[in-house]
Scaffold this active site. Structure first.
Site, PDB file in Angstrom:
ATOM      1  CB  THR A  87      -0.952   0.001   1.210  1.00 20.84           C
ATOM      2  OG1 THR A  87      -1.901  -1.067   1.080  1.00 20.84           O
ATOM      3  CG2 THR A  87      -1.701   1.324   1.315  1.00 20.84           C
ATOM      4  CG  HIS A  89       5.381   0.587  -2.682  1.00 22.02           C
ATOM      5  ND1 HIS A  89       4.808   0.193  -3.867  1.00 22.02           N
ATOM      6  CD2 HIS A  89       5.555  -0.549  -1.954  1.00 22.02           C
ATOM      7  CE1 HIS A  89       4.654  -1.123  -3.871  1.00 22.02           C
ATOM      8  NE2 HIS A  89       5.098  -1.596  -2.713  1.00 22.02           N
ATOM      9  CB  VAL A 218      -1.860 -15.046  10.796  1.00 23.07           C
ATOM     10  CG1 VAL A 218      -2.751 -16.276  10.663  1.00 23.07           C
ATOM     11  CG2 VAL A 218      -2.687 -13.839  11.239  1.00 23.07           C
ATOM     12  CG  HIS A 269       4.655   0.130 -10.579  1.00 24.17           C
ATOM     13  ND1 HIS A 269       4.578   0.327 -11.936  1.00 24.17           N
ATOM     14  CD2 HIS A 269       4.136   1.241 -10.011  1.00 24.17           C
ATOM     15  CE1 HIS A 269       4.031   1.497 -12.181  1.00 24.17           C
ATOM     16  NE2 HIS A 269       3.754   2.082 -11.030  1.00 24.17           N
ATOM     17  CE1 TYR A 295       2.479   6.909 -12.074  1.00 19.67           C
ATOM     18  CE2 TYR A 295       2.365   4.855 -13.316  1.00 19.67           C
ATOM     19  CZ  TYR A 295       2.725   5.559 -12.163  1.00 19.67           C
ATOM     20  OH  TYR A 295       3.329   4.901 -11.114  1.00 19.67           O
ATOM     21  CE1 TYR A 563     -30.595 -21.078 -21.073  1.00 21.47           C
ATOM     22  CE2 TYR A 563     -32.791 -20.199 -21.474  1.00 21.47           C
ATOM     23  CZ  TYR A 563     -31.445 -19.997 -21.243  1.00 21.47           C
ATOM     24  OH  TYR A 563     -30.937 -18.714 -21.190  1.00 21.47           O
ATOM     25  CG  ASP A 576     -28.070 -18.804 -19.282  1.00 25.02           C
ATOM     26  OD1 ASP A 576     -29.278 -18.596 -19.112  1.00 25.02           O
ATOM     27  OD2 ASP A 576     -27.552 -19.061 -20.392  1.00 25.02           O
ATOM     28  CB  THR A 578     -28.773 -27.358 -20.734  1.00 24.39           C
ATOM     29  OG1 THR A 578     -27.464 -27.919 -20.912  1.00 24.39           O
ATOM     30  CG2 THR A 578     -29.013 -26.273 -21.764  1.00 24.39           C
ATOM     31  CD  GLU A 678     -25.034 -28.637 -26.327  1.00 23.34           C
ATOM     32  OE1 GLU A 678     -25.082 -27.401 -26.278  1.00 23.34           O
ATOM     33  OE2 GLU A 678     -25.093 -29.374 -25.314  1.00 23.34           O
ATOM     34  CE1 TYR A 680     -21.782 -32.400 -23.759  1.00 22.84           C
ATOM     35  CE2 TYR A 680     -23.888 -32.822 -24.838  1.00 22.84           C
ATOM     36  CZ  TYR A 680     -23.040 -31.979 -24.155  1.00 22.84           C
ATOM     37  OH  TYR A 680     -23.437 -30.687 -23.866  1.00 22.84           O
TER      38      TYR A 680
END
Length: 850
Positions: A87, A89, A218, A269, A295, A563, A576, A578, A678, A680
């Site tokens: 953070t 730098h 930790v 960087h 930049y 579907y 989304d 089948t 389709e 298979y």
């Protein structure tokens, strides 16, 4: 003192190479002046509702927002001082317009507003400078990109002003105008002090009861029954059920404590801080000239000058030193030589300006350049890391979304592109992650044209038919590690070069795409779909489980294909896909290649503690080919002795057949809106299956077709794509998918209650827009009616079979009736579009059911 490349960039003295910048000093002073944040040996609480590991800007923001949502007993830990990792730098530049619409919207709502109010709220000044930002185009192609960005900004409610070269120089007078084509100005951008922001967020969290403990190591994460149960530290054990790994470049080390591979690589960087320059004003904007890889902005009377070279250097590959806190890396003057020529072209004054310091620090990058957010496969173990040099700008938004996700179970925005669940098994390979991350970091400022593919780590995963695809001149893309044919050079001669999109959109395009799309509708196309994600869900509780997850009714007879979508609690579309019922207690789930890891994680998350269910990914257990087009049945019938008539194998049915000598599961579905299947088969039969179909199809004019044609075909048919057209923020009602929802199922599905109340929701509907010419619409373009912005394009492209450009956008239902004329802004120019009834091809579905 000159900054020419013949000298070591004009350092004032050698000690400056190891000197930390003023922000580190301010950070240390602030910590010492705040007793509860000072280095101490205060005992840790025995229990906590949540423990956040990592006190950088991300961890502090999560603590702040968790407390703001009402959570108490929160602990924020850091191995050293707050903000002492990546953070402190950071350059701290803040731009509202991000690489995705989701990030931009997050930034709008939870970014600048918080920066503006933090000082008054917390008493700590984060040093927010709202000076604006300039995006410089030093090439015609970059100018096109900026014009597209301006359109995206306007579609999201931001106003990016397009400036001439002279107007841009007026904003930053020591900038040379040479080569500038145009510039984009966002007035509300700026820059912020990362240390100040971290301390302000921490103070706000502490004021709400968060217990902050620096200098705690930790040493382990306690698990019970596979779930998080606590953490072990050098100051004792804390019981907790929520652990957030916000460890930045240390996140992989923390992830290994629970057996996880977090794909993050620290990348060096660099930026320079110059001596004061006469005339430099603190209110000048942040400037990004990405064509020149640079930049810059004002800093303490001089300039901060940085960039992203195309040959980046990873760091810490053999492990990060345990004492690497508030430290910088040795300056690499040779590496900065890649950036300096562009910096000198745009800022000639640098040649006569002394450099007071080079800052070289590690940034945590990921293999795709996006954050890693969300809950992992270990319940209760969360990640918020991999900020890829833009975490400072998005820290407030990240904190807010992570807090909502933890508290409410879901984020408010579609975070699928940043979700930890997007990573697959290949990301456990250190060499693969390294190659991909170097490529991403090296392309950070490079112009990327639409459709451009990454090449690192390829080829990795291939279909059994890969050799045949290569013989046909396949131009491969990559998704989910799979090599997939975008188009085939063998088809270029039958395509029309005149259809090439204008500008950048035409760079990665071929006339073969048009030829394949037209041939599929005229005869048939053979598509390699082996990369589809596939999973089998089995067990006596599988049907009830899927009924709970799926919005459609999947408790159908064996051999039925459904579907459906899987919704979140807000009614948004998480998956989304089948669902094919292979047996009474056996279902095959098929979803897109890019969505697969997300979908499987969603399903497995809801299967936790559910007896009677087994979930197995079987993607590699099946090759899959799509055979679609009006000649598809004739082709298949000539290659099989089984009955493939409509009566024997109707639409949305699945049967076991034999094609040639290959045992095949034939699934009667389509992704392109044509008759077909389709198909298979086990992968050891895959090549034989392709060859059999190819030979059978030659007399009928079968073509090999790729994914770019498939996308054009699905636009013509109005099929939705996840997560562009439909996403976790969009409901089936808004998306026009209520035909795939069964509200009256005996087992209520997740999201049903939200969907039932959706009539009083957003009022948006996904509309089909048609443009009469070949407008290079790609997605993100603003849609206007009478000068007012109604929404933005989600996806678009040219319909080769209808001769028009197609776009889909969510628009207010009240003003988006059929036939309404609107404007779509495409690369700065308005294009007339008409809201049109969909689908544009086969509206009654006669082809797919033939």
């Amino acid at each position: 003192m000159s900054a020419g490349l013949d000298s070591p960039l004009g350092l004032a003295n050698e000690d400056d190479q190891n000197r930390l910048d003023d922000r580190v000093a301010r950070l240390g002073v602030a910590l010492r002046q705040t007793p509860d944040l000072a280095r101490s040996r205060r005992p840790l609480p025995d229990m906590a509702r949540a423990v956040i590991i990592g006190g950088g800007v991300g961890g502090a923001s999560i603590a702040y927002h968790l407390a703001a949502l009402g959570w108490t007993e929160i602990i924020l830990l850091d191995r050293a001082d707050l903000g002492s990792g990546t953070t402190f730098h950071s350059a701290g530049n803040v731009g509202q317009l991000r690489s995705t619409a989701t990030q931009t919207r997050m930034m709008q709502r939870d970014g600048i507003g918080l920066f503006r109010r933090l000082r008054d709220e917390t008493g700590i000044d984060p040093s927010w400078h709202e000076v604006g930002s300039l995006r410089i185009a030093s090439s015609a192609e970059r100018a096109e990109e900026i014009l597209r960005q301006a359109g995206l900004a306007r579609g999201l409610g931001l106003e990016m002003e397009i400036l001439s070269p002279a107007e841009a120089v007026d904003r930053f007078p020591i900038m040379a105008p040479d080569g500038i084509v145009l510039a984009g100005l966002l007035e509300a951008d700026g820059w912020i002090d990362p240390a100040g922001l971290t301390l302000a967020l921490a103070a706000g969290a502490r004021a709400r009861g968060v217990s902050i403990h620096p200098y705690v190591r930790v040493t382990g994460v306690v698990r019970r029954d596979g779930r998080v149960a606590g953490i072990e530290t050098d100051r004792g054990t804390v019981k907790t059920e929520v652990v957030v790994n916000a460890g930045g470049m240390f996140a992989p080390e923390i992830g290994r404590m629970v057996g996880l591979s977090i794909p993050i690589v620290p990348m060096e960087h660099e930026y320079l801080l110059t001596e004061p320059i006469e005339g430099v004003q603190s209110n000048w904007p942040v400037v990004r000239d990405t064509d020149n890889l640079v930049y810059f902005r004002p800093e303490t009377g001089g300039l901060m000058v940085g960039g992203f070279e195309e040959h980046p250097v990873p760091w810490g590959l053999e492990g990060i030193p345990s004492d690497f806190n508030s430290r910088l890396l040795t300056p690499d003057w040779t590496r900065f030589e890649e950036i300096m020529p562009g910096a000198l072209r745009r800022l000639p004054v640098l040649a006569e300006t002394g450099i007071t310091q080079m800052v070289n620090g590690p940034d945590a990058f990921t293999p795709d350049g996006e954050f890693i957010l969300g809950e992992t496969e270990v319940p209760g173990f969360w990640v918020a890391a991999g900020f890829c040099s833009h975490g400072i700008a998005l820290a407030p938004a990240i904190g807010r979304q992570m807090a909502c996700w933890i508290v409410e179970g879901e984020p408010e925005f579609d975070l699928s592109a940043m979700d930890v669940r997007r990573f697959g098994e290949r990301h456990r390979s250190r060499s693969y992650v390294l190659k991909r991350t170097i490529e991403v970091a090296g392309g950070y400022f490079r112009l990327q044209a639409p459709g451009e593919e990454r090449t690192a780590g390829r080829p990795l995963r291939a279909s059994p038919a890969y050799p045949r695809l290569a013989e046909l001149g396949a131009v491969f893309g990559e998704r989910g590690g799979w090599e997939r044919a975008n188009w085939f050079r063998v088809n270029e001669a039958t395509g029309d070069e005149c259809l090439r999109p204008a500008g950048l959109a035409g760079r990665h395009w071929s006339p073969a795409i048009a030829a394949e799309a037209v041939a599929t509708r005229a005869t048939a196309g053979l598509f390699d779909l082996s990369s589809f994600t596939k999973a089998e869900i089995r067990g006596p509780a599988s049907s009830a489980f899927l009924q709970r997850l799926c919005a459609n009714d999947v408790d159908r007879p064996v051999g039925t294909v459904v579907y459906t979508q899987m919704l979140n609690g807000r009614g948004g579309i998480e998956c989304d896909l089948t669902v094919t019922r292979l047996g009474v207690d056996r279902f095959l789930i098929v979803s897109g290649t890019g969505a697969g890891t997300h979908d499987l994680a969603w399903i497995r998350r809801h299967a936790r503690d559910q007896p009677g269910i087994s979930i197995e990914e079987v993607t590699s257990a099946y090759s899959c080919f799509g055979l679609w087009g009006p000649c598809a049945r004739s082709i298949l019938a000539s290659a099989t002795e089984d009955d493939v008539s409509n009566a024997a194998l109707p639409y949305l049915a699945a049967r076991e057949i034999v094609v040639g000598s290959v045992p095949v599961l034939a699934v009667r579905v389509t992704n392109v809106g044509e008759l077909g299947w389709e198909l298979y088969a086990p992968p050891d039969y895959g090549l034989a299956l392709w060859d059999t179909l190819w030979e059978a199809g030659r007399p009928f004019g079968l073509v090999a077709a790729g994914y770019r044609a498939a996308d054009a075909l699905r636009l013509e048919k109005g099929y939705r794509a996840w997560p562009t057209d439909v996403s976790p923020e969009d409901s089936p009602l808004e998306a026009g998918l209520m035909f795939a929802v069964r509200m009256d199922k005996s087992i209520p599905f997740i999201g049903r209650d939200a969907l039932m109340s959706a009539e009083s929701g957003s009022g948006l509907r996904l509309r089909c827009l048609v443009v009469d010419d070949r407008a290079p619409i790609l997605g993100g373009e603003p849609v206007r009616l009478n000068g007012n912005i109604l929404g933005r394009v989600r996806s678009g492209g040219y319909g080769y079979n209808i001769g028009r450009t197609i776009a889909y956008a969510y628009l207010p239902e009240s003003v988006s009736a059929l036939g309404v004329e609107v404007e779509i802004e495409v690369v700065g120019a308005p294009r007339r579009a008409v809201i049109t009834k969909e689908p544009l091809i086969d509206p009654r579905g006669e082809r797919v059911r033939a």
